[in-house]
Design an enzyme around this catalytic site. Sequence first.
Site, PDB file in Angstrom:
ATOM      1  N   TYR A  21      37.985 -25.017 -24.060  1.00 32.63           N
ATOM      2  CA  TYR A  21      37.195 -24.081 -24.783  1.00 32.63           C
ATOM      3  C   TYR A  21      36.294 -23.402 -23.475  1.00 32.63           C
ATOM      4  O   TYR A  21      36.288 -21.914 -23.661  1.00 32.63           O
ATOM      5  CB  TYR A  21      35.861 -24.418 -25.802  1.00 32.63           C
ATOM      6  CG  TYR A  21      35.302 -23.793 -26.346  1.00 32.63           C
ATOM      7  CD1 TYR A  21      35.644 -22.532 -27.230  1.00 32.63           C
ATOM      8  CD2 TYR A  21      33.841 -23.706 -26.176  1.00 32.63           C
ATOM      9  CE1 TYR A  21      34.443 -21.770 -27.913  1.00 32.63           C
ATOM     10  CE2 TYR A  21      32.857 -22.746 -26.667  1.00 32.63           C
ATOM     11  CZ  TYR A  21      33.715 -21.742 -27.471  1.00 32.63           C
ATOM     12  OH  TYR A  21      32.771 -20.739 -28.058  1.00 32.63           O
ATOM     13  N   SER A  32      30.931 -16.817 -24.477  1.00 34.39           N
ATOM     14  CA  SER A  32      30.164 -17.955 -25.300  1.00 34.39           C
ATOM     15  C   SER A  32      29.416 -18.654 -23.732  1.00 34.39           C
ATOM     16  O   SER A  32      30.060 -18.635 -22.645  1.00 34.39           O
ATOM     17  CB  SER A  32      30.939 -18.856 -25.870  1.00 34.39           C
ATOM     18  OG  SER A  32      29.967 -20.181 -26.140  1.00 34.39           O
TER      19      SER A  32
END
Length: 315
Positions: free
Chosen positions: A183, A157
Amino acid sequence: MGAFGWSSTTDEVLADKDLTGLTVFVTGANSGLGQETARAMAAKGAQVMMAGRDQAKLDAALATIRARVPDAQIDTIICDLGNLAQLRACGAEARARLAKIDLLINNAGVMACPFTRTADGFEMQLGTNHLGHFALTAELLPLIEAGSARRIVNLSSRGHFFAPVNLDDPHFEARPYDPWEGYGRSKTANILFTVGLEARLGARGIHAYAVHPGGIQTNLGRHLSEDMAAALMARVTSGDRGFAWKTIPQGAATSCWAATAPQIEGKGGVYCEDCHVAEVDDVSTNSGVRSYALDPVTADKLWTLSEELTGARYA
């Protein structure tokens, strides 16, 4: 073969592909990008194994796909990325049920969840997004070696911009937990894992690709509070070009592209976005890949740590 980009969909990317005879294994296939990737590849003739941790959700996804692709060669398998013992069981079951895996799509993930630990004590995001896939891929490696396409696609991502990996404190034991830092670390780890795979398996004809799918509204954001969601939107819309959501078929397109595009055959260890290989960029807020995510020295250190934590070995 067309020129694909931001708005390309899975069906457009695969339009001229015949995947008959190929076996595809997709994690997180019960919803969102994973389900769409499974559907698109089944529609082009691939045999697809949909992996997820909830059989009821897998059954519902399977029914949805069969309604659109009645002749789909598709099945399910339980795969809990937060439990190493279950991953070993999944690997054994996959080796018993499948003769080969041509394309492994490590798609599953969790984003910005509250601080929790996996069954093995890992911080949940690193444990699920990276360490679980590290262990699973090792289990499936004999099947990948038996395949012909031999590609591994790791969903990363642009969230890797949030943070590099922290090899000294991977589970937030020495500093307060921050969900976005966690994350970011895990998404950087997905890219470094790709670099590590390519370094170790490229000479054997197995190639790995990291993928940024784009901004998509899926259940990946289920842990976000209203404030967190607003902060995330402020961040992604404040950069050097405009932001727009992708549809799920657009979001899964780069996974399908990385798994099948002829122009990247034999050229793994890269990060892809919008159906192309991204440039290294340490400045842009809207595109590219950070240099720290492709650093081979860090990739080797992460690989060693991942082996130590999971017990997984790549023969």
